[in-house]
Motif scaffolding. Structure first.
Motif, short mmCIF file in Angstrom:
data_model
loop_
_atom_site.label_atom_id
_atom_site.label_comp_id
_atom_site.label_asym_id
_atom_site.label_seq_id
_atom_site.Cartn_x
_atom_site.Cartn_y
_atom_site.Cartn_z
N GLY A 298 6.82 -2.42 -4.90
CA GLY A 298 7.24 -3.82 -5.46
C GLY A 298 6.08 -4.77 -4.85
O GLY A 298 5.22 -4.53 -4.00
N LEU A 299 6.33 -6.04 -5.26
CA LEU A 299 5.84 -7.16 -4.85
C LEU A 299 6.61 -8.08 -4.16
O LEU A 299 7.63 -8.17 -4.40
CB LEU A 299 5.22 -7.91 -6.06
CG LEU A 299 4.11 -7.34 -6.93
CD1 LEU A 299 3.82 -8.18 -8.26
CD2 LEU A 299 2.96 -6.84 -6.27
N THR A 300 6.17 -8.72 -2.99
CA THR A 300 6.89 -9.70 -2.06
C THR A 300 6.14 -10.94 -2.55
O THR A 300 4.77 -11.09 -2.62
CB THR A 300 6.83 -9.39 -0.76
OG1 THR A 300 5.72 -9.12 -0.04
CG2 THR A 300 7.73 -8.07 -0.50
N ARG A 301 6.77 -12.01 -2.33
CA ARG A 301 6.28 -13.24 -2.63
C ARG A 301 6.48 -14.17 -1.25
O ARG A 301 7.60 -14.60 -0.83
CB ARG A 301 6.88 -14.03 -3.80
CG ARG A 301 5.93 -15.27 -4.09
CD ARG A 301 6.56 -15.54 -5.56
NE ARG A 301 5.83 -16.84 -6.02
CZ ARG A 301 5.85 -17.34 -6.93
NH1 ARG A 301 6.54 -16.82 -7.97
NH2 ARG A 301 5.15 -18.38 -7.28
N SER A 302 5.41 -14.59 -0.64
CA SER A 302 5.25 -15.42 0.36
C SER A 302 4.50 -16.56 0.41
O SER A 302 3.27 -16.50 0.06
CB SER A 302 5.12 -14.44 1.62
OG SER A 302 4.97 -15.30 2.94
N ARG A 303 5.06 -17.72 0.60
CA ARG A 303 4.21 -19.06 0.41
C ARG A 303 3.69 -19.00 -1.06
O ARG A 303 2.59 -19.65 -1.07
CB ARG A 303 3.45 -19.24 1.55
CG ARG A 303 3.85 -19.29 2.87
CD ARG A 303 2.92 -19.64 3.96
NE ARG A 303 3.36 -18.95 5.25
CZ ARG A 303 2.34 -18.35 5.88
NH1 ARG A 303 1.11 -18.04 5.58
NH2 ARG A 303 3.01 -17.72 7.06
N GLY A 304 4.28 -18.64 -2.05
CA GLY A 304 3.76 -18.99 -3.31
C GLY A 304 2.84 -17.78 -3.82
O GLY A 304 2.33 -17.67 -4.89
N LEU A 305 2.72 -17.09 -2.95
CA LEU A 305 1.55 -15.86 -3.13
C LEU A 305 2.38 -14.49 -3.16
O LEU A 305 3.12 -14.22 -2.61
CB LEU A 305 0.40 -15.69 -2.39
CG LEU A 305 -0.52 -16.82 -2.00
CD1 LEU A 305 -1.35 -16.86 -1.15
CD2 LEU A 305 -1.16 -17.43 -3.52
N TYR A 306 1.82 -13.44 -4.20
CA TYR A 306 2.40 -12.33 -4.30
C TYR A 306 1.57 -11.36 -3.55
O TYR A 306 0.40 -11.53 -3.26
CB TYR A 306 2.42 -11.56 -5.80
CG TYR A 306 3.22 -12.29 -6.55
CD1 TYR A 306 4.64 -11.70 -6.66
CD2 TYR A 306 2.83 -13.16 -7.59
CE1 TYR A 306 5.50 -12.43 -7.22
CE2 TYR A 306 3.84 -13.95 -8.43
CZ TYR A 306 5.19 -13.42 -8.35
OH TYR A 306 5.74 -13.84 -9.18
N LYS A 307 2.28 -10.28 -2.77
CA LYS A 307 1.56 -9.28 -1.95
C LYS A 307 2.39 -7.94 -2.36
O LYS A 307 3.45 -7.80 -2.59
CB LYS A 307 1.88 -9.37 -0.53
CG LYS A 307 1.39 -10.66 0.07
CD LYS A 307 1.47 -10.81 1.45
CE LYS A 307 0.96 -12.26 1.87
NZ LYS A 307 1.22 -12.38 3.31
N ALA A 308 1.19 -6.82 -2.74
CA ALA A 308 1.71 -5.68 -3.11
C ALA A 308 2.22 -4.85 -1.76
O ALA A 308 1.30 -4.86 -1.04
CB ALA A 308 0.43 -4.98 -4.04
N ARG A 309 3.02 -4.09 -1.92
CA ARG A 309 3.48 -3.23 -0.96
C ARG A 309 4.28 -1.72 -1.39
O ARG A 309 4.98 -1.77 -2.44
CB ARG A 309 4.00 -3.68 0.21
CG ARG A 309 5.40 -4.33 -0.10
CD ARG A 309 6.04 -5.36 0.83
NE ARG A 309 5.03 -6.19 1.30
CZ ARG A 309 4.82 -6.75 2.47
NH1 ARG A 309 5.51 -6.18 3.57
NH2 ARG A 309 3.82 -7.71 2.71
N ILE A 310 4.10 -0.88 -0.71
CA ILE A 310 5.12 0.15 -0.76
C ILE A 310 5.72 0.63 0.49
O ILE A 310 5.00 0.53 1.59
CB ILE A 310 4.23 1.51 -1.33
CG1 ILE A 310 3.79 1.29 -2.68
CG2 ILE A 310 4.95 2.76 -1.29
CD1 ILE A 310 2.85 2.25 -3.46
N ILE A 311 7.09 0.74 0.44
CA ILE A 311 7.60 1.07 1.61
C ILE A 311 8.38 2.34 1.43
O ILE A 311 8.95 2.62 0.40
CB ILE A 311 8.70 -0.01 1.92
CG1 ILE A 311 8.06 -1.68 2.06
CG2 ILE A 311 9.56 0.43 3.32
CD1 ILE A 311 9.09 -2.48 2.08
N ILE A 312 8.53 3.26 2.51
CA ILE A 312 9.11 4.48 2.67
C ILE A 312 10.12 4.50 3.71
O ILE A 312 9.75 4.00 4.85
CB ILE A 312 7.95 5.72 2.77
CG1 ILE A 312 7.12 5.83 1.76
CG2 ILE A 312 8.83 7.02 2.72
CD1 ILE A 312 5.91 6.72 2.02
N SER A 313 11.18 4.82 3.51
CA SER A 313 12.47 4.71 4.34
C SER A 313 12.97 6.03 4.85
O SER A 313 12.91 6.81 3.78
CB SER A 313 13.43 3.70 3.89
OG SER A 313 13.11 2.42 3.83
#
Length: 133
Positions: free
Chosen positions: A19-34
């Protein structure tokens, strides 16, 4: 090497978030494995990088959970896609998002806003269940 990418694909399909996370109006791509198995995540980290964090332990559970968060997707995601099953469409969307994020850095004002709108559309799709994409 192919078995490494198939192994990572299995972890993403079973325990992963794309998914994408949004911080300070900017998107960041990430994958998380739990997972609760730290050694498993450490082995995956050796293959694809990222960082491991502890998840908070709820009072009604006795085990510790961990997250492997990967932000640098460029070197391995395309090699993993052929082995993905359930999250293949999300991974393909993530590659589109990565292209837009790179292009967005070079744009300003209105052109940059168009990229943000396109990223917003991809973000909504990534938040959907895998079988609805």
């Amino acid at each position: 090497m192919k078995t490494n990418y198939a192994y990572i694909a299995g972890l993403i399909d079973g325990e992963g978030y794309i998914g994408l996370t949004r911080s300070r109006g900017l998107y960041k791509a990430r994958i998380i494995i739990s997972n609760c198995n730290l050694e498993l995540l450490e082995n995956a980290q050796k293959i694809i990088g990222g960082f491991i964090t502890k998840k908070p332990v709820p009072p009604d559970r006795w085990y510790q959970g961990y997250n492997l968060t990967i932000i640098n997707l460029d070197n391995w995601l395309t090699k993993t896609i052929p082995y993905l099953v359930g999250k293949k469409n999300k991974a393909i969307l993530m590659l589109e998002a990565k292209k837009l994020l790179k292009a967005r850095k070079k744009k300003t004002n209105q052109a940059g806003e168009l990229y943000m709108k396109e990223l917003g559309v991809i973000d909504k799709k990534l938040r959907m269940k895998e079988w609805l994409i």
